[in-house]
Design a protein around this motif. Structure first.
Motif, PDB file in Angstrom:
ATOM      1  N   THR A   1       0.683  -1.334  -0.005  1.00  0.00           N
ATOM      2  CA  THR A   1      -0.026  -0.021  -0.112  1.00  0.00           C
ATOM      3  C   THR A   1       0.955   1.305   0.189  1.00  0.00           C
ATOM      4  O   THR A   1       0.294   2.451  -0.052  1.00  0.00           O
ATOM      5  CB  THR A   1      -1.046   0.240   1.153  1.00  0.00           C
ATOM      6  OG1 THR A   1      -0.262   0.401   2.470  1.00  0.00           O
ATOM      7  CG2 THR A   1      -1.665  -1.205   1.292  1.00  0.00           C
ATOM      8  N   ILE A   2       2.285   0.972   0.030  1.00  0.00           N
ATOM      9  CA  ILE A   2       3.136   2.190   0.101  1.00  0.00           C
ATOM     10  C   ILE A   2       3.894   2.199  -1.175  1.00  0.00           C
ATOM     11  O   ILE A   2       4.981   1.455  -1.216  1.00  0.00           O
ATOM     12  CB  ILE A   2       4.028   1.975   1.206  1.00  0.00           C
ATOM     13  CG1 ILE A   2       3.201   2.118   2.613  1.00  0.00           C
ATOM     14  CG2 ILE A   2       5.217   3.159   1.321  1.00  0.00           C
ATOM     15  CD1 ILE A   2       3.952   1.523   3.804  1.00  0.00           C
ATOM     16  N   PRO A   3       3.527   3.017  -2.125  1.00  0.00           N
ATOM     17  CA  PRO A   3       4.244   3.141  -3.520  1.00  0.00           C
ATOM     18  C   PRO A   3       5.637   3.430  -3.711  1.00  0.00           C
ATOM     19  O   PRO A   3       6.412   2.946  -4.515  1.00  0.00           O
ATOM     20  CB  PRO A   3       3.399   3.861  -4.498  1.00  0.00           C
ATOM     21  CG  PRO A   3       1.980   4.205  -3.610  1.00  0.00           C
ATOM     22  CD  PRO A   3       2.476   3.684  -2.297  1.00  0.00           C
ATOM     23  N   GLY A   4       5.937   4.383  -2.714  1.00  0.00           N
ATOM     24  CA  GLY A   4       7.393   4.825  -2.598  1.00  0.00           C
ATOM     25  C   GLY A   4       7.404   6.254  -2.214  1.00  0.00           C
ATOM     26  O   GLY A   4       6.380   6.529  -1.437  1.00  0.00           O
ATOM     27  N   PRO A   5       8.353   6.813  -2.006  1.00  0.00           N
ATOM     28  CA  PRO A   5       8.512   8.083  -1.341  1.00  0.00           C
ATOM     29  C   PRO A   5       7.679   9.125  -2.082  1.00  0.00           C
ATOM     30  O   PRO A   5       7.510   9.068  -3.063  1.00  0.00           O
ATOM     31  CB  PRO A   5      10.030   8.480  -1.362  1.00  0.00           C
ATOM     32  CG  PRO A   5      10.563   7.358  -1.712  1.00  0.00           C
ATOM     33  CD  PRO A   5       9.824   6.361  -2.741  1.00  0.00           C
ATOM     34  N   VAL A   6       7.266  10.229  -1.191  1.00  0.00           N
ATOM     35  CA  VAL A   6       6.620  11.446  -1.749  1.00  0.00           C
ATOM     36  C   VAL A   6       7.705  12.251  -2.577  1.00  0.00           C
ATOM     37  O   VAL A   6       8.806  12.347  -1.965  1.00  0.00           O
ATOM     38  CB  VAL A   6       6.057  12.124  -0.702  1.00  0.00           C
ATOM     39  CG1 VAL A   6       5.775  13.436  -1.164  1.00  0.00           C
ATOM     40  CG2 VAL A   6       5.038  11.552   0.260  1.00  0.00           C
ATOM     41  N   PRO A   7       7.334  12.634  -3.789  1.00  0.00           N
ATOM     42  CA  PRO A   7       8.582  13.047  -4.636  1.00  0.00           C
ATOM     43  C   PRO A   7       8.953  14.409  -3.837  1.00  0.00           C
ATOM     44  O   PRO A   7       8.357  15.259  -3.403  1.00  0.00           O
ATOM     45  CB  PRO A   7       7.613  13.495  -5.743  1.00  0.00           C
ATOM     46  CG  PRO A   7       6.546  12.522  -6.043  1.00  0.00           C
ATOM     47  CD  PRO A   7       6.193  12.095  -4.539  1.00  0.00           C
ATOM     48  N   GLY A   8      10.447  14.254  -3.761  1.00  0.00           N
ATOM     49  CA  GLY A   8      11.045  15.577  -3.268  1.00  0.00           C
ATOM     50  C   GLY A   8      11.505  15.565  -1.746  1.00  0.00           C
ATOM     51  O   GLY A   8      12.220  16.284  -1.207  1.00  0.00           O
ATOM     52  N   SER A   9      10.489  14.571  -0.876  1.00  0.00           N
ATOM     53  CA  SER A   9      10.674  14.715   0.447  1.00  0.00           C
ATOM     54  C   SER A   9      11.687  14.192   1.046  1.00  0.00           C
ATOM     55  O   SER A   9      12.605  14.741   2.018  1.00  0.00           O
ATOM     56  CB  SER A   9       9.393  14.083   1.073  1.00  0.00           C
ATOM     57  OG  SER A   9       8.184  14.920   0.768  1.00  0.00           O
ATOM     58  N   ILE A  10      12.372  12.899   0.531  1.00  0.00           N
ATOM     59  CA  ILE A  10      13.379  12.498   1.082  1.00  0.00           C
ATOM     60  C   ILE A  10      14.712  13.254   0.875  1.00  0.00           C
ATOM     61  O   ILE A  10      15.650  13.381   1.829  1.00  0.00           O
ATOM     62  CB  ILE A  10      13.664  10.727   0.600  1.00  0.00           C
ATOM     63  CG1 ILE A  10      12.324  10.000   0.520  1.00  0.00           C
ATOM     64  CG2 ILE A  10      14.990  10.202   1.209  1.00  0.00           C
ATOM     65  CD1 ILE A  10      11.954   9.815   2.191  1.00  0.00           C
TER      66      ILE A  10
END
Length: 201
Positions: free
Chosen positions: A83-92
């Motif tokens: 259910t967790i596709p990956g990081p929110v763009p830019g946040s990491i």
């Protein structure tokens, strides 16, 4: 007041989260999928795990209510990382920039303890964090003021010296009432502007 530490939410701030991301893979019928997400495996029901209820109690109870959805309910319990596709763009990248400047980093997340134990090892960015308060472990969940008080004591900074970042308006309001500095997250670009203005990055 100067920000001494930055405190992140996890879901939908650092990492994307959507129950449908799992179930769209395993349910072909659109009507069944709609009912599943609106009535069976819902965010409201999932929040019980965030607040500390064990899956061993939640899952059989839900299957008893919706026996025709047993396979999907069991998939929720065993395949939650999907259910967790990956990081929110830019946040990491923003976390890394803060870490590079030795800004103390913390997190307060509404996350079930069992699911957190599975997800945490997949996300090395959390090595940058000095402490993480997990709702399912504490059996306290945002926006309850008690979880913010617990975090303040554990993190060792005054509330007003910490910047709390969350996408949920109720959580932001609760933290603000307790004296925390806040950023209501919508995307990393706006957060970058705020962190830059505060001279944190």
């Amino acid at each position: 007041m100067t920000v001494e530490a930055v405190v992140f939410d996890v879901g939908r701030v650092l990492y994307q989260w959507q129950l449908s991301h799992l179930f769209e893979r395993i349910v072909d019928d659109s009507a069944r999928l709609d009912f599943l997400l609106s009535e069976v495996v819902t965010e409201k029901w999932h929040f019980e795990h965030d607040r500390g209820r064990a899956l061993v109690d939640m899952v059989p109870e839900r299957i008893a209510l919706y026996p025709e959805y047993e396979a999907e309910i069991r998939a929720y319990a065993t395949r939650f990382n999907e259910t967790i596709p990956g990081p929110v763009p830019g946040s990491i990248e923003l976390v890394e920039r803060l870490a590079a400047r030795d800004v103390p980093l913390y997190a307060i997340t509404n996350f079930g303890a069992e699911f957190w134990a599975r997800f945490r090892p997949t996300a090395p960015v959390f090595e940058r964090f000095r402490d993480i308060v997990v709702s399912g472990e504490e059996k306290l969940a945002k926006p309850d003021p008690a979880i913010f008080d617990l975090a303040r004591k554990r993190f060792g900074h005054d509330a007003g010296a910490m910047l709390f970042i969350d996408d949920n308006a109720a959580n932001i309001a609760s933290a603000r009432e307790l004296g925390w500095q806040v950023h209501h997250f919508s995307d990393a670009a706006k957060l970058e502007v705020d962190l830059t203005a505060r001279e944190l990055i």
